[in-house]
Design an enzyme around this catalytic site. Structure first.
Site: not given
Length: 353
Positions: A288-290
């Site tokens: 979920l970093r993006g």
């Protein structure tokens, strides 16, 4: 009133606003200064494209920060997240601390640096004999509230890159030796640069950088001539060159300060957040970093433009830098990763590119 950006005792730095032809890199650096929680930026590109010059230039233009006098960690006088334990305890005990204003520091991390040099060391002998925690601060302590620059980051030991990224993400550095533990703030903008021809970073490490800027050698002959002339003029008479750009430098500095002030008020609608996640899902981005970085960077970009509401155009401007380095590499694919991100953005957001 314009405050002079020139200091006759300091070594002159090429003015940030005079740099042309590398707008993506300049924008990525500016957004990370506005919101350090974006997670830093990795700049990959050809040799001699002004990577180091640009990073030093943006550090030079930043407004001064208020720090506790004689503190090795550049502790903030009020914010407990940016002050050392010692300073926090003094404030809680009612001590009045002297403060000074100082320029934001840029710490250069040398390729051969050891972990002790980076993180700091504990003098075990002094701790055992005198009963005090004798700590020798490292580069992470100096970089607190500043910029930590790693040139040729792709040649740095993976373990050290992990240490840097962990500190950048948490904002704290912990050093443990023989049962003794020291913790200090290490909130900095991590900037890495490198040449892809000399080796790639592992995907796991690449993913930890908030943004990715891809820079290429300028091809336009007229622009190349302009860059060469600017550099020649600066080398001949640095103070005269700085004087020519002083107004623009001050305007850019004011723009950054205003953006930092309005950032907490910036809102991104639920509909746009869902669309960002759809783009990440469609591109098969792991984790979920993006999603998180794209949300943060789009808010910083809206603040950069003086707005408190994120528009789809804000997302379009920054999404390639947030996602291109998170895509799985397909050796048979000829499309540029940035183009792939923009194509997917257009499909989800319903915009023609």
């Amino acid at each position: 009133m314009i405050v002079s950006l020139m200091n006759s005792t300091a070594r002159p730095i090429f003015p940030f606003t005079a740099i042309v032809g590398q707008e993506e890199m300049k924008l990525a650096l500016a957004l990370n200064v506005i919101d350090p929680k974006i997670g830093g930026v990795i700049i990959m590109g050809d040799r001699g494209t002004g990577k180091s010059t640009t990073i030093r230039a943006i550090t030079d233009i930043l407004p001064e920060i208020e720090v506790v006098k004689d503190d090795p960690f550049n502790s903030h006088p009020v914010d407990s997240e940016l002050m050392s334990e010692e300073i926090r305890l003094k404030i809680e005990s009612g001590f009045t601390l002297d403060t000074v204003s100082k320029k934001v520091i840029m710490v250069d991390l040398p390729l051969g640096a050891t972990e002790d040099r980076v993180c700091g060391t504990i003098d075990i002998e002094k701790a055992l004999t005198d009963g005090v925690k004798a700590f020798e601060p490292g580069l992470l302590a100096r970089a607190n509230r500043g910029i930590l620059y790693v040139d040729e980051v792709n040649l740095l030991d993976d373990h050290l890159v992990d240490v840097l990224l962990d500190s950048a993400a948490s904002g704290w550095n912990t050093v443990e030796r023989e049962g003794i533990s020291i913790r200090h703030p290490a909130r900095f903008v991590l900037v890495g640069s490198g040449n892809p021809e000399e080796g790639e970073l592992r995907p796991q490490l690449l993913d930890r950088f908030g943004m990715h800027s891809e820079i290429k050698t300028v091809k336009d002959p007229e622009l190349r001539v302009q860059i060469v002339e600017q550099r020649s003029d600066f080398d001949k008479d640095p103070l005269a060159a700085l004087s020519r750009y002083e107004t623009q430098q001050q305007e850019f500095r004011n723009k950054l300060v205003k953006a930092q002030e309005i950032l907490p008020k910036v809102n991104i609608s639920y509909d746009l957040r869902v669309k960002i996640s759809k783009v990440c899902s469609e591109l098969d981005v792991d984790g979920l970093r993006g999603d998180i970085v794209t949300n943060r960077a789009s808010k910083a970009y809206a603040a950069y433009n003086g707005r408190t509401e994120v528009l789809s155009t804000d997302i379009k401007a920054i999404i390639s830098m947030c996602l291109r380095h998170r895509l799985r590499k397909d050796p048979l694919e000829v499309i540029d990763s940035g183009e792939k991100v923009q194509k997917t953005f257009g499909k989800i957001f319903g915009e023609s590119l």
